[in-house]
Scaffold this motif. Structure first.
Motif, PDB file in Angstrom:
ATOM      1  N   GLY A  61       0.884  -1.118   0.046  1.00  0.00           N
ATOM      2  CA  GLY A  61      -0.068   0.057  -0.146  1.00  0.00           C
ATOM      3  C   GLY A  61       0.964   1.120   0.114  1.00  0.00           C
ATOM      4  N   ASP A  62       1.860   1.166   0.839  1.00  0.00           N
ATOM      5  CA  ASP A  62       2.724   2.377   0.786  1.00  0.00           C
ATOM      6  C   ASP A  62       3.337   2.673  -0.211  1.00  0.00           C
ATOM      7  N   ALA A  63       3.981   1.742  -1.024  1.00  0.00           N
ATOM      8  CA  ALA A  63       4.585   1.940  -2.434  1.00  0.00           C
ATOM      9  C   ALA A  63       3.780   2.219  -3.265  1.00  0.00           C
ATOM     10  N   GLN A  64       2.385   1.771  -3.524  1.00  0.00           N
ATOM     11  CA  GLN A  64       1.661   2.247  -4.419  1.00  0.00           C
ATOM     12  C   GLN A  64       1.197   3.659  -4.218  1.00  0.00           C
ATOM     13  N   ARG A  65       0.951   4.211  -2.832  1.00  0.00           N
ATOM     14  CA  ARG A  65       0.739   5.510  -2.824  1.00  0.00           C
ATOM     15  C   ARG A  65       1.659   6.420  -2.930  1.00  0.00           C
ATOM     16  N   ARG A  66       3.120   5.926  -2.933  1.00  0.00           N
ATOM     17  CA  ARG A  66       4.397   6.783  -3.086  1.00  0.00           C
ATOM     18  C   ARG A  66       4.752   6.669  -4.535  1.00  0.00           C
ATOM     19  N   GLY A  67       3.909   6.039  -5.337  1.00  0.00           N
ATOM     20  CA  GLY A  67       4.348   5.550  -6.845  1.00  0.00           C
ATOM     21  C   GLY A  67       5.515   4.964  -6.970  1.00  0.00           C
ATOM     22  N   VAL A  68       5.929   3.918  -6.215  1.00  0.00           N
ATOM     23  CA  VAL A  68       6.922   3.043  -6.217  1.00  0.00           C
ATOM     24  C   VAL A  68       6.702   1.693  -6.625  1.00  0.00           C
ATOM     25  N   THR A  69       7.456   1.015  -7.232  1.00  0.00           N
ATOM     26  CA  THR A  69       7.154  -0.453  -7.632  1.00  0.00           C
ATOM     27  C   THR A  69       7.218  -1.063  -6.382  1.00  0.00           C
ATOM     28  N   PRO A  70       6.287  -1.802  -6.110  1.00  0.00           N
ATOM     29  CA  PRO A  70       6.368  -2.782  -4.920  1.00  0.00           C
ATOM     30  C   PRO A  70       7.057  -4.270  -4.913  1.00  0.00           C
ATOM     31  N   TRP A  71       6.829  -4.594  -6.075  1.00  0.00           N
ATOM     32  CA  TRP A  71       7.295  -6.039  -6.288  1.00  0.00           C
ATOM     33  C   TRP A  71       8.735  -6.648  -6.085  1.00  0.00           C
ATOM     34  N   PRO A  72       9.659  -5.593  -6.497  1.00  0.00           N
ATOM     35  CA  PRO A  72      10.981  -5.984  -6.068  1.00  0.00           C
ATOM     36  C   PRO A  72      11.162  -6.188  -4.592  1.00  0.00           C
ATOM     37  N   TRP A  73      10.506  -5.079  -3.971  1.00  0.00           N
ATOM     38  CA  TRP A  73      10.521  -5.122  -2.326  1.00  0.00           C
ATOM     39  C   TRP A  73       9.737  -6.258  -1.850  1.00  0.00           C
ATOM     40  N   LEU A  74       8.565  -6.780  -2.221  1.00  0.00           N
ATOM     41  CA  LEU A  74       7.857  -7.821  -1.812  1.00  0.00           C
ATOM     42  C   LEU A  74       8.616  -9.066  -2.053  1.00  0.00           C
ATOM     43  N   LEU A  75       9.295  -9.276  -3.077  1.00  0.00           N
ATOM     44  CA  LEU A  75      10.121 -10.488  -3.450  1.00  0.00           C
ATOM     45  C   LEU A  75      11.460 -10.493  -2.379  1.00  0.00           C
ATOM     46  N   ALA A  76      11.918  -9.304  -2.083  1.00  0.00           N
ATOM     47  CA  ALA A  76      12.990  -9.236  -1.098  1.00  0.00           C
ATOM     48  C   ALA A  76      12.366  -9.559   0.192  1.00  0.00           C
ATOM     49  N   VAL A  77      11.238  -9.271   0.522  1.00  0.00           N
ATOM     50  CA  VAL A  77      10.687  -9.598   1.834  1.00  0.00           C
ATOM     51  C   VAL A  77      10.167 -11.103   1.861  1.00  0.00           C
ATOM     52  N   LEU A  78       9.726 -11.710   1.041  1.00  0.00           N
ATOM     53  CA  LEU A  78       9.593 -13.037   0.609  1.00  0.00           C
ATOM     54  C   LEU A  78      10.914 -13.901   0.824  1.00  0.00           C
ATOM     55  N   THR A  79      11.774 -13.548   0.418  1.00  0.00           N
ATOM     56  CA  THR A  79      13.069 -14.255   0.424  1.00  0.00           C
ATOM     57  C   THR A  79      14.215 -13.897   1.451  1.00  0.00           C
TER      58      THR A  79
END
Length: 106
Positions: A61-79
């Motif tokens: 939600g934060d990344a989307q509000r800030r206009g940042v692509t969240p997927w690389p960060w979510l992958l980092a959290v997952l791994t």
């Protein structure tokens, strides 16, 4: 760099260094095996999964509000777990800090 950035950077660097030492000793799979070794360690693993899951939802939600692509960060959290969240927080703080205005030279 402000105090908040310094605290996040210190936590990120210290935890990443410790994690690298542990993974070097037991391996990435060994971390998961240790988490499944007993009810106590399973509780800790599940707690980490819940906390990182909630952190990932906030990050999305934060990344989307800030206009940042969240997927690389979510992958980092997952791994990487908390390392991914700390890295996102550091970059978020860095990007939110206004640059010092250059002084005009006469």
């Amino acid at each position: 760099m402000n105090l908040r950035q310094l605290i996040i950077a210190a936590a990120l660097l210290a935890f990443t260094a410790f994690s690298l030492v542990v993974v070097g000793e037991v391996g990435y799979i060994g971390l998961w095996q240790a988490g499944l070794a007993s009810k106590a360690t399973l509780q800790i693993l599940l707690d980490l999964c819940i906390a990182c899951g909630l952190g990932g939802l906030w990050l999305l939600g934060d990344a989307q509000r800030r206009g940042v692509t969240p997927w690389p960060w979510l992958l980092a959290v997952l791994t990487l777990g908390s390392i991914g969240l700390l890295a996102y927080l550091f970059m978020r703080e860095r990007d939110a800090t206004p640059e010092a205005a250059p002084h005009a030279t006469p």
